[in-house]
Design an enzyme around this catalytic site. Structure first.
Site, PDB file in Angstrom:
ATOM      1  N   GLU A   1     -12.954  -3.740  -8.723  1.00  0.00           N
ATOM      2  CA  GLU A   1     -14.169  -3.050  -8.258  1.00  0.00           C
ATOM      3  C   GLU A   1     -15.197  -2.924  -9.382  1.00  0.00           C
ATOM      4  O   GLU A   1     -14.822  -2.724 -10.535  1.00  0.00           O
ATOM      5  CB  GLU A   1     -13.796  -1.657  -7.742  1.00  0.00           C
ATOM      6  CG  GLU A   1     -12.870  -1.686  -6.555  1.00  0.00           C
ATOM      7  CD  GLU A   1     -12.440  -0.298  -6.100  1.00  0.00           C
ATOM      8  OE1 GLU A   1     -12.943   0.698  -6.665  1.00  0.00           O
ATOM      9  OE2 GLU A   1     -11.601  -0.202  -5.199  1.00  0.00           O
TER      10      GLU A   1
ATOM     11  N   ARG B   1      -5.113   1.709  -3.841  1.00  0.00           N
ATOM     12  CA  ARG B   1      -5.727   0.984  -4.946  1.00  0.00           C
ATOM     13  C   ARG B   1      -5.676  -0.498  -4.609  1.00  0.00           C
ATOM     14  O   ARG B   1      -4.716  -0.976  -4.003  1.00  0.00           O
ATOM     15  CB  ARG B   1      -4.987   1.236  -6.271  1.00  0.00           C
ATOM     16  CG  ARG B   1      -5.239   2.598  -6.890  1.00  0.00           C
ATOM     17  CD  ARG B   1      -6.637   2.688  -7.480  1.00  0.00           C
ATOM     18  NE  ARG B   1      -6.861   3.921  -8.223  1.00  0.00           N
ATOM     19  CZ  ARG B   1      -7.395   5.018  -7.706  1.00  0.00           C
ATOM     20  NH1 ARG B   1      -7.723   5.036  -6.421  1.00  0.00           N
ATOM     21  NH2 ARG B   1      -7.586   6.084  -8.458  1.00  0.00           N
TER      22      ARG B   1
ATOM     23  N   HIS C   1     -15.376   1.673  -1.378  1.00  0.00           N
ATOM     24  CA  HIS C   1     -14.606   2.760  -1.998  1.00  0.00           C
ATOM     25  C   HIS C   1     -15.287   4.116  -1.759  1.00  0.00           C
ATOM     26  O   HIS C   1     -15.711   4.796  -2.701  1.00  0.00           O
ATOM     27  CB  HIS C   1     -14.404   2.516  -3.490  1.00  0.00           C
ATOM     28  CG  HIS C   1     -13.227   3.271  -4.051  1.00  0.00           C
ATOM     29  ND1 HIS C   1     -12.510   2.840  -5.131  1.00  0.00           N
ATOM     30  CD2 HIS C   1     -12.633   4.446  -3.662  1.00  0.00           C
ATOM     31  CE1 HIS C   1     -11.540   3.693  -5.404  1.00  0.00           C
ATOM     32  NE2 HIS C   1     -11.594   4.686  -4.525  1.00  0.00           N
TER      33      HIS C   1
END
Length: 313
Positions: free
Chosen positions: A261, A232, A279
């Site tokens: 994000e 993360r 991602h």
């Protein structure tokens, strides 16, 4: 028979969304112009949440849905769900582990390869006509013989370690507790970074790991060390990482995750010593289908009065 009613928190994987909407009476929170009114309207009947993405699911939201029984998350990470709040309200929380281990581990090794070998940069060099005009691309760094320090040796971390060894790397790790594995253990992230050539971040997100990779860790990694993060964005102190890359205080970084994000600091875009992915670690057709199937199956089983498959402790 009346279908159980659920709220879907955001637009997610299309096939999973279609199944959820077919099997349950589903209400999409993302379409609500007035969130408060939406929740009030559906509160008397909604028994489940199907969660996608980073939207916070806390006690305040849970209390707005007094009939809520289960929160089924699409993904392994449940850092957006307040587990303490769920436990107090005796809510079941599920996630989708294991089905994405191999895919995420593949991406992790791809980031190591791309970061040390600068493969994306060499492709751009070729596409820019530089091979013919300026000669061969500059030499890069081998994986063989390097030490991979795995910060978070869980199921995904172990899958990454196996792949790294196949590339000739050796493994060290740090967890909160030692595991019965054949790899040397380091007592803290700073020591692990000091002993590693590549620091691989595979920890869960959440408050317990926020900025775990801080300036002390990056300083220990040093000017010849590399950071790879598939965990993360919150686990890394992102402004410090950007500065260390800009000032060449570490050799490079491979990133698939970011603190906010999909908003990525523009400073990363111009760095020659960073490989950045949007991602995509679990983003394959097969893996996303498997994740969705597990999310749906947990809901099916719960509403049928059966134990769920992947309850989060």
């Amino acid at each position: 028979m009346t279908k159980p009613e659920i709220i879907i928190t955001a637009k997610g994987h299309a096939g999973t969304m279609a199944t959820l909407q077919n099997e349950f009476t589903s209400h999409l929170l993302a379409d609500a112009s007035d969130r408060g009114a939406f929740l009030k309207q559906h509160a008397p009947a909604v028994r489940g949440l199907a969660t996608f993405g980073p939207m916070s699911v806390d006690g305040k939201l849970m209390d707005q849905l007094p009939k809520l029984e289960i929160i089924a998350n699409f993904g392994v990470g449940v850092d957006a769900i307040n587990l303490d709040d769920a436990k107090k309200r005796k809510l079941i929380v599920t996630n989708t582990p294991d089905v994405l281990n191999e895919c995420v581990a593949d991406t992790a090794i791809a980031l190591v390869l791309n970061t040390l070998r600068k493969l994306p940069q060499s492709e751009q060099y070729l596409r820019g006509g530089n091979w013919a005009s300026r000669g061969p691309y500059p030499l890069t760094t081998s994986l063989g013989g390097k030490v991979l320090g795995v910060l978070g040796l869980g199921r995904i971390g172990e899958a990454v370690a196996k792949r790294a060894m196949a590339c000739g790397m050796t493994i060290r790790y740090h967890n909160r507790n030692k595991k019965d594995v054949p790899y040397p253990y380091d007592p803290d992230p700073v020591t692990l970074a000091k002993n590693a050539d590549v620091l691989m971040v595979v920890t869960p997100g959440g408050s317990e790991t926020a900025k775990l990779v801080n300036e002390k860790v990056l300083q220990a990694l040093g000017p010849e060390g590399y950071l790879v993060n598939i965990a993360r964005g919150s686990v890394v102190d992102e402004p410090v990482l950007l500065r260390y890359l800009q000032e060449k205080k570490i050799a490079g970084a491979g990133l698939d995750v970011y603190a906010d994000e999909p908003r990525v600091p523009s400073g990363f875009f111009t760095l020659d010593n960073a490989v950045i992915f949007p991602h995509v670690a679990s983003a394959t057709v097969e893996t996303r289908k498997a994740m969705g199937d597990l999310q749906v199956e947990n809901l099916r089983r719960h509403f049928a009065g059966k134990p769920v498959l992947t309850r989060v402790a």
